[in-house]
Design a protein around this motif. Structure first.
Motif, PDB file in Angstrom:
ATOM      1  N   SER A 210      28.829  43.914  46.952  1.00 56.69           N
ATOM      2  CA  SER A 210      30.060  44.650  47.235  1.00 56.69           C
ATOM      3  C   SER A 210      29.764  45.982  47.911  1.00 56.69           C
ATOM      4  O   SER A 210      30.446  46.371  48.873  1.00 56.69           O
ATOM      5  N   HIS A 240      43.353  47.879  44.877  1.00 58.19           N
ATOM      6  CA  HIS A 240      42.169  48.267  44.105  1.00 58.19           C
ATOM      7  C   HIS A 240      42.142  47.539  42.760  1.00 58.19           C
ATOM      8  O   HIS A 240      41.094  47.030  42.332  1.00 58.19           O
ATOM      9  N   GLY A 241      43.280  47.500  42.075  1.00 54.70           N
ATOM     10  CA  GLY A 241      43.334  46.816  40.792  1.00 54.70           C
ATOM     11  C   GLY A 241      43.087  45.323  40.916  1.00 54.70           C
ATOM     12  O   GLY A 241      42.403  44.715  40.072  1.00 54.70           O
ATOM     13  N   THR A 242      43.624  44.715  41.972  1.00 54.66           N
ATOM     14  CA  THR A 242      43.416  43.277  42.184  1.00 54.66           C
ATOM     15  C   THR A 242      41.950  42.976  42.470  1.00 54.66           C
ATOM     16  O   THR A 242      41.396  41.983  41.964  1.00 54.66           O
ATOM     17  N   THR A 243      41.291  43.828  43.241  1.00 55.10           N
ATOM     18  CA  THR A 243      39.871  43.630  43.522  1.00 55.10           C
ATOM     19  C   THR A 243      39.045  43.734  42.243  1.00 55.10           C
ATOM     20  O   THR A 243      38.118  42.941  42.024  1.00 55.10           O
ATOM     21  N   ALA A 244      39.373  44.697  41.386  1.00 52.56           N
ATOM     22  CA  ALA A 244      38.667  44.822  40.105  1.00 52.56           C
ATOM     23  C   ALA A 244      38.871  43.581  39.236  1.00 52.56           C
ATOM     24  O   ALA A 244      37.937  43.109  38.572  1.00 52.56           O
ATOM     25  N   LEU A 245      40.068  43.022  39.267  1.00 54.40           N
ATOM     26  CA  LEU A 245      40.355  41.815  38.496  1.00 54.40           C
ATOM     27  C   LEU A 245      39.578  40.614  39.039  1.00 54.40           C
ATOM     28  O   LEU A 245      39.049  39.795  38.270  1.00 54.40           O
ATOM     29  N   PHE A 247      36.718  40.791  40.598  1.00 48.27           N
ATOM     30  CA  PHE A 247      35.322  41.031  40.227  1.00 48.27           C
ATOM     31  C   PHE A 247      35.082  40.620  38.775  1.00 48.27           C
ATOM     32  O   PHE A 247      34.088  39.956  38.452  1.00 48.27           O
ATOM     33  N   LEU A 248      35.991  41.004  37.875  1.00 39.74           N
ATOM     34  CA  LEU A 248      35.847  40.673  36.460  1.00 39.74           C
ATOM     35  C   LEU A 248      35.908  39.164  36.237  1.00 39.74           C
ATOM     36  O   LEU A 248      35.164  38.611  35.409  1.00 39.74           O
ATOM     37  N   SER A 308      44.351  36.627  38.193  1.00 37.28           N
ATOM     38  CA  SER A 308      43.910  37.012  39.539  1.00 37.28           C
ATOM     39  C   SER A 308      44.810  36.417  40.612  1.00 37.28           C
ATOM     40  O   SER A 308      45.252  37.120  41.535  1.00 37.28           O
TER      41      SER A 308
END
Length: 385
Positions: A210, A240-245, A247-248, A308
């Motif tokens: 990333s 940003h929040g969707t990308t973090a989700l 990734f998780l 997601s």
């Protein structure tokens, strides 16, 4: 008149020495401002994108190695010595005898032939050699660009961090493999690497990927002059929040792979006959279920995957209300398409009892989804004033 020429003390006025030519007062030197650091040339950005592609290849190859249960075939680790594979029959027999001393052969593969061993050995060997190629792809061009003066001070710090992370990734990979080579007399389970170390190994690879992709896109893609409206700010935070989700969700897949959790409850949308299975919290203490109970791990991965794709769909619908450049709209539409394809791959992998080609494609899809999410974040970057 004589008195008039005298000073106040009765002394005659005497002219002083003749004045020399007038000189301009010395001027203070103004503070010299260093010239602005030139932007990194496009070659640096293209190099980082190529490095991110190499890391993606390592992740995919590592997933195939895990799916074919090849990761424990090489029982020692040497940075240079192991780069030369066995060539003669005697060398292969020596390597096979070393493998026979460890739990995977004794418990799982006790009837394996030398020909079968060669296959899993070459799978792990390819993964390790590809990791060394990735390390050289980072370190050698970084030294070249540094010497040429093409890296600004912040970019030097970024490059050092990436090179350090790629070296750490190799050490973490061997630390993970060691966990599967340990004798566990009290365990009757098949030998496998620790799911915690597997998740750490995958997580560090995703961070490396990333960071390389983000930096490369930042150097190559010009920023859009977008008006700073409240809706755009909300869209940026949403992305940003969707990308973090995303990734998780990808990281949770490491626990699914580490525990072979894809082989339990091979039905969808219910898990067996229930929406919530009975053994969801079978372990004690309760927190262990999140990382050690295959049922809970699969359940969590389902929830994260559903969250997601829901978030991506909502992001797409929200973006339709905001005027965006064509390239940004393409990124949003691509994110929606890849998200739904990834969900289809995940469900198919589950229903078909995790066939290796389909499972490998699903793992690759997680990287593709994360890549498009990072692309969208790059499109929505704030322009510095």
């Amino acid at each position: 008149m004589l008195r008039a020429l005298r000073g106040g003390g009765g002394r005659l006025f005497r002219p002083g020495p003749a004045l020399g030519p007038l000189r301009a007062p010395p001027q203070r030197s103004l503070p010299q401002h260093s010239p602005p650091v030139p932007a990194a040339p496009p070659a640096v950005g293209r190099w980082l994108l190529a490095c991110s592609g190499a890391v993606a290849g390592a992740v995919v190859l590592g997933g195939v190695t895990r799916l074919t249960e090849s990761g424990l075939s090489m029982v020692d680790w040497h940075l240079v010595k192991e780069m030369k594979p066995p060539r003669t029959q005697q060398e292969w027999e020596v390597e096979f005898r070393k493998y026979q001393q460890f739990p995977e052969f004794k418990i799982l593969n006790h009837d394996m032939t030398l020909t079968e061993f060669k296959f899993i050995w070459y799978m792990e060997y390819s993964h390790r050699m590809w990791g060394r190629v990735v390390g050289l792809a980072y370190i050698l061009p970084a030294a070249y660009f540094w010497r040429k003066g093409w890296l600004s001070r912040p970019m030097k710090g970024c490059v050092l961090a990436l090179c350090g992370l790629v070296c750490f990734q190799g050490l973490l990979g061997w630390y993970m493999v060691k966990s599967g080579l340990e004798e566990k007399p009290d365990s009757y389970d098949i030998p496998r690497v620790s799911q915690y170390r597997l998740a750490a190994h995958l997580g560090s690879a995703l961070v490396l990927y990333s960071a390389s992709l983000w930096t490369g896109l930042s150097l190559l893609l010009p920023r859009h002059q977008l008006p700073e409206t409240r809706q755009l700010l909300r869209l940026r935070h949403f992305a940003h929040g969707t990308t973090a989700l995303v990734f998780l969700t990808a990281l949770s897949g490491a626990f699914v792979a580490g525990l072979d959790a894809g082989l339990v409850y091979n039905s969808f949308p219910k898990m067996g006959e229930r929406w919530i299975p009975d053994d969801l919290l079978a372990f004690s203490p309760m927190l262990r279920n999140l990382f050690e109970n295959p049922t809970t791990v699969q359940f969590d991965h389902r929830i994260l995957g559903t969250a997601s794709v829901t978030a991506v769909t909502a992001l797409y619908l929200f973006s339709r209300k905001i005027p965006l450049p064509p390239r940004t709209r393409m990124a949003v539409a691509s994110l929606l398409a890849v998200a739904w394809v990834q969900v289809g791959l995940g469900i198919s992998t589950l229903l078909l009892y995790v066939p290796t080609p389909l499972a490998a494609t699903h793992q690759s899809g997680s990287l593709a989804l994360l890549s498009v999410a990072l692309w969208l974040m790059s499109e929505l970057r704030r322009v510095r004033k």
